[in-house]
Design a protein around this motif. Sequence first.
Motif, short mmCIF file in Angstrom:
data_model
loop_
_atom_site.label_atom_id
_atom_site.label_comp_id
_atom_site.label_asym_id
_atom_site.label_seq_id
_atom_site.Cartn_x
_atom_site.Cartn_y
_atom_site.Cartn_z
N ARG A 192 0.74 -0.94 0.10
CA ARG A 192 -0.03 -0.23 -0.11
C ARG A 192 0.99 1.26 0.31
O ARG A 192 0.51 2.27 -0.98
CB ARG A 192 -1.30 -0.03 1.30
N HIS A 215 0.20 2.76 -11.00
CA HIS A 215 -0.43 2.07 -10.26
C HIS A 215 -2.06 2.16 -10.87
O HIS A 215 -2.43 1.20 -10.12
CB HIS A 215 -0.18 2.13 -9.00
N SER A 219 -4.77 -3.21 -11.96
CA SER A 219 -6.18 -4.64 -11.80
C SER A 219 -5.94 -5.08 -11.14
O SER A 219 -4.98 -5.89 -10.79
CB SER A 219 -6.95 -4.94 -13.43
N PRO A 220 -7.19 -5.55 -9.71
CA PRO A 220 -7.50 -5.76 -8.87
C PRO A 220 -6.67 -7.48 -9.46
O PRO A 220 -6.41 -8.26 -8.44
CB PRO A 220 -8.37 -6.25 -8.85
N GLU A 221 -7.12 -7.86 -10.59
CA GLU A 221 -7.06 -9.21 -11.20
C GLU A 221 -5.36 -9.28 -11.47
O GLU A 221 -4.53 -10.39 -10.90
CB GLU A 221 -7.29 -9.17 -12.83
N THR A 222 -4.33 -8.24 -11.85
CA THR A 222 -3.00 -8.43 -12.14
C THR A 222 -1.91 -8.41 -10.78
O THR A 222 -1.28 -9.23 -10.52
CB THR A 222 -2.43 -7.12 -12.84
N VAL A 223 -3.02 -7.31 -9.77
CA VAL A 223 -2.59 -7.80 -8.68
C VAL A 223 -2.78 -8.89 -7.97
O VAL A 223 -1.50 -9.67 -7.47
CB VAL A 223 -3.52 -6.82 -7.47
N GLU A 224 -4.19 -10.02 -7.62
CA GLU A 224 -3.63 -11.07 -7.81
C GLU A 224 -2.69 -11.79 -8.53
O GLU A 224 -2.62 -12.31 -7.42
CB GLU A 224 -5.20 -11.64 -7.27
#
Length: 229
Positions: A192, A215, A219-224
């Motif tokens: 964070r 940043h 996307s949340p998908e990339t982060v996951e």
Amino acid sequence: MSSLLHVDNMHAWYGSSQALFGVDLDVGEGEVVALMGRNGMGKTTAIQTVLGLIRPCTGEIRFSGHDIANLPPHRIARLGIGLVPEGRRCFPNLTVRENLLSASRRGEWTLGKTCGLFPFLRERLDQPAATLSGGEQQMLAIGRALMTNPRMLIMDEATEGLAPLVQQEIWSVIGSLKHDGLSILLVDKAVRELLQVSDRCVILEKGRTAWTGRHSDLSPETVERYLGI
Ligand code: ATP
């Protein structure tokens, strides 16, 4: 933006064991870049290869226009890359003053300016570094890197293992160095804070650059997928 550090298709080996398989990485003048990725993906190896500490390597590695891919580490450092290494690594038996002065190169970061950034150091100048707390030693390590008057600072896990208040203090120092226009390449587990302070991220997956961008484009998908969060 012109690149201060430009890395293109960097491969590197520990002896016969290949660890990097195509790292692309740019840090512009005055830019803060977060180098991210899960454990063992090659962040520290990438930093150490840029610094000339891991050889052999192939690919293009340029700093301030110089080809540094085959230079020895001391020549690379002298071009203006300052490192805050993982695990602090101050000289424990030297005093705070000796730690700072032994790193010193000509430029705006003098003993006075460094103690201005970390006022507690001024009162501890004649104490051995070993008498400082972990957080204080980390700040001394940052001070040592600044005393080399770098054009770019590399910080590898600078907040690891420190109390939350000290971590906050270090993030605020990073913010003020950014505000002053220093180029910084950061590796840290505090995602964070890392995203808050950085202009751009480069994500490594199995020794190669898998994603790079702002940043706000993560996307949340990339982060996951790449950070497992
Ligand atoms: P972490 O977040 O855990 O510090 P990292 O992203 O910095 O991980 P590296 O430490 O660069 O990853 O490791 C990248 C790869 O290189 C891993 O597969 C690791 O096992 C390997 N490696 C690291 N150090 C050495 C070494 N001294 N000799 C051989 N292989 C190594």
